[in-house]
Write a protein that holds these residues in place. Sequence first.
Motif, PDB file in Angstrom:
ATOM      1  N   GLU A  22       0.828  -1.203   0.000  1.00  0.00           N
ATOM      2  CA  GLU A  22       0.000   0.000   0.000  1.00  0.00           C
ATOM      3  C   GLU A  22       0.865   1.257   0.000  1.00  0.00           C
ATOM      4  OE1 GLU A  22      -2.744  -0.326   3.245  1.00  0.00           O
ATOM      5  OE2 GLU A  22      -3.629  -2.166   2.444  1.00  0.00           O
ATOM      6  N   CYS A  23       2.081   1.137  -0.478  1.00  0.00           N
ATOM      7  CA  CYS A  23       2.997   2.277  -0.545  1.00  0.00           C
ATOM      8  C   CYS A  23       3.449   2.473  -1.986  1.00  0.00           C
ATOM      9  CB  CYS A  23       4.200   2.050   0.366  1.00  0.00           C
ATOM     10  SG  CYS A  23       5.208   0.647  -0.134  1.00  0.00           S
ATOM     11  N   PRO A  24       3.866   3.694  -2.315  1.00  0.00           N
ATOM     12  CA  PRO A  24       4.333   3.951  -3.682  1.00  0.00           C
ATOM     13  C   PRO A  24       5.608   3.169  -3.983  1.00  0.00           C
ATOM     14  CG  PRO A  24       4.087   6.006  -2.433  1.00  0.00           C
ATOM     15  CD  PRO A  24       3.901   4.880  -1.483  1.00  0.00           C
ATOM     16  N   ILE A  25       5.785   2.846  -5.246  1.00  0.00           N
ATOM     17  CA  ILE A  25       7.010   2.188  -5.702  1.00  0.00           C
ATOM     18  C   ILE A  25       7.585   2.986  -6.864  1.00  0.00           C
ATOM     19  CG2 ILE A  25       7.985   0.167  -6.859  1.00  0.00           C
ATOM     20  CD1 ILE A  25       6.059  -1.590  -5.340  1.00  0.00           C
ATOM     21  N   THR A  26       8.863   3.296  -6.758  1.00  0.00           N
ATOM     22  CA  THR A  26       9.614   3.888  -7.857  1.00  0.00           C
ATOM     23  C   THR A  26      10.647   2.864  -8.289  1.00  0.00           C
ATOM     24  OG1 THR A  26       9.358   6.149  -7.044  1.00  0.00           O
ATOM     25  CG2 THR A  26      11.178   5.737  -8.550  1.00  0.00           C
ATOM     26  N   VAL A  27      10.673   2.565  -9.577  1.00  0.00           N
ATOM     27  CA  VAL A  27      11.629   1.619 -10.125  1.00  0.00           C
ATOM     28  C   VAL A  27      12.595   2.398 -11.004  1.00  0.00           C
ATOM     29  CG1 VAL A  27      11.922  -0.392 -11.613  1.00  0.00           C
ATOM     30  CG2 VAL A  27       9.957  -0.255 -10.081  1.00  0.00           C
ATOM     31  N   LEU A  28      13.887   2.181 -10.779  1.00  0.00           N
ATOM     32  CA  LEU A  28      14.915   2.831 -11.573  1.00  0.00           C
ATOM     33  C   LEU A  28      15.559   1.813 -12.501  1.00  0.00           C
ATOM     34  CD1 LEU A  28      16.609   4.838  -8.695  1.00  0.00           C
ATOM     35  CD2 LEU A  28      14.970   5.692 -10.358  1.00  0.00           C
ATOM     36  N   GLY A  29      15.822   2.235 -13.724  1.00  0.00           N
ATOM     37  CA  GLY A  29      16.458   1.343 -14.687  1.00  0.00           C
ATOM     38  C   GLY A  29      17.413   2.095 -15.580  1.00  0.00           C
ATOM     39  N   GLY A  30      18.284   1.347 -16.227  1.00  0.00           N
ATOM     40  CA  GLY A  30      19.228   1.924 -17.172  1.00  0.00           C
ATOM     41  C   GLY A  30      18.670   1.827 -18.589  1.00  0.00           C
ATOM     42  N   LEU A  31      18.764   2.920 -19.324  1.00  0.00           N
ATOM     43  CA  LEU A  31      18.234   2.938 -20.697  1.00  0.00           C
ATOM     44  C   LEU A  31      18.869   1.878 -21.591  1.00  0.00           C
ATOM     45  CD1 LEU A  31      18.048   6.795 -21.219  1.00  0.00           C
ATOM     46  CD2 LEU A  31      16.112   5.204 -21.253  1.00  0.00           C
ATOM     47  N   ASN A  32      20.113   1.524 -21.318  1.00  0.00           N
ATOM     48  CA  ASN A  32      20.820   0.538 -22.145  1.00  0.00           C
ATOM     49  C   ASN A  32      21.003  -0.796 -21.438  1.00  0.00           C
ATOM     50  OD1 ASN A  32      21.174   2.472 -24.226  1.00  0.00           O
ATOM     51  ND2 ASN A  32      22.866   3.351 -23.074  1.00  0.00           N
ATOM     52  N   PRO A  58      20.387   7.252 -17.948  1.00  0.00           N
ATOM     53  CA  PRO A  58      21.395   6.863 -18.927  1.00  0.00           C
ATOM     54  C   PRO A  58      22.236   5.731 -18.343  1.00  0.00           C
ATOM     55  CG  PRO A  58      21.423   9.241 -18.570  1.00  0.00           C
ATOM     56  CD  PRO A  58      20.513   8.644 -17.528  1.00  0.00           C
ATOM     57  N   GLY A  59      22.670   4.828 -19.183  1.00  0.00           N
ATOM     58  CA  GLY A  59      23.567   3.775 -18.715  1.00  0.00           C
ATOM     59  C   GLY A  59      22.996   2.386 -18.883  1.00  0.00           C
ATOM     60  N   ASP A  60      23.792   1.429 -18.441  1.00  0.00           N
ATOM     61  CA  ASP A  60      23.431   0.017 -18.580  1.00  0.00           C
ATOM     62  C   ASP A  60      23.028  -0.552 -17.217  1.00  0.00           C
ATOM     63  OD1 ASP A  60      25.858  -0.257 -17.234  1.00  0.00           O
ATOM     64  OD2 ASP A  60      26.957  -0.962 -18.990  1.00  0.00           O
ATOM     65  N   HIS A  61      23.278  -1.829 -17.006  1.00  0.00           N
ATOM     66  CA  HIS A  61      22.867  -2.500 -15.774  1.00  0.00           C
ATOM     67  C   HIS A  61      23.528  -1.887 -14.535  1.00  0.00           C
ATOM     68  CE1 HIS A  61      20.972  -5.806 -13.663  1.00  0.00           C
ATOM     69  NE2 HIS A  61      22.115  -6.130 -13.099  1.00  0.00           N
ATOM     70  N   PHE A  62      24.652  -1.225 -14.727  1.00  0.00           N
ATOM     71  CA  PHE A  62      25.394  -0.644 -13.600  1.00  0.00           C
ATOM     72  C   PHE A  62      25.237   0.869 -13.537  1.00  0.00           C
ATOM     73  CE2 PHE A  62      27.355  -4.670 -14.682  1.00  0.00           C
ATOM     74  CZ  PHE A  62      27.267  -5.320 -13.474  1.00  0.00           C
ATOM     75  N   PHE A  63      24.095   1.386 -13.999  1.00  0.00           N
ATOM     76  CA  PHE A  63      23.851   2.831 -14.001  1.00  0.00           C
ATOM     77  C   PHE A  63      23.917   3.430 -12.608  1.00  0.00           C
ATOM     78  CE2 PHE A  63      19.710   1.151 -13.065  1.00  0.00           C
ATOM     79  CZ  PHE A  63      19.148   2.077 -12.207  1.00  0.00           C
ATOM     80  N   LEU A  64      23.673   2.620 -11.577  1.00  0.00           N
ATOM     81  CA  LEU A  64      23.744   3.137 -10.208  1.00  0.00           C
ATOM     82  C   LEU A  64      25.129   3.692  -9.888  1.00  0.00           C
ATOM     83  CD1 LEU A  64      21.770   0.414  -8.207  1.00  0.00           C
ATOM     84  CD2 LEU A  64      21.048   2.761  -8.680  1.00  0.00           C
ATOM     85  N   GLN A  65      26.146   3.132 -10.514  1.00  0.00           N
ATOM     86  CA  GLN A  65      27.514   3.611 -10.291  1.00  0.00           C
ATOM     87  C   GLN A  65      27.826   4.831 -11.148  1.00  0.00           C
ATOM     88  OE1 GLN A  65      29.857   0.148 -11.160  1.00  0.00           O
ATOM     89  NE2 GLN A  65      29.599  -0.682  -9.120  1.00  0.00           N
ATOM     90  N   THR A  66      27.350   4.842 -12.376  1.00  0.00           N
ATOM     91  CA  THR A  66      27.722   5.910 -13.306  1.00  0.00           C
ATOM     92  C   THR A  66      26.787   7.112 -13.244  1.00  0.00           C
ATOM     93  OG1 THR A  66      26.473   4.885 -15.119  1.00  0.00           O
ATOM     94  CG2 THR A  66      28.804   4.278 -14.896  1.00  0.00           C
TER      95      THR A  66
END
Length: 86
Positions: A22-32, A58-66
């Motif tokens: 019952e809480c909001p969800i934000t999902v982050l993803g990399g465009l590539n 912007p970025g790939d699977h490791f966008f959290l770092q870049t």
Amino acid sequence: PILRSDCEVCDTYDYKEEAPLECPITVLGGLNDEESPREDLEAWDKQTSAAFVVRMCPGDHFFLQTEQEQVLQSLSVDLDTIAQTV
């Protein structure tokens, strides 16, 4: 370490269907990100009865770092929005 953690999650996670949160969800993803395309991320909307948003960086699977600054800014905006409704 990050790749090892990803592999461990994939190997050990066992999904169990439950009532949506019952809480909001934000999902982050990399465009590539070929491992987690937007279509897969959008499936998270079934896990909440509240607000849901997908934010692509912007970025790939490791966008959290870049893209750390953009990720933190997105989280800040979403948390501020939630705090204003409480």
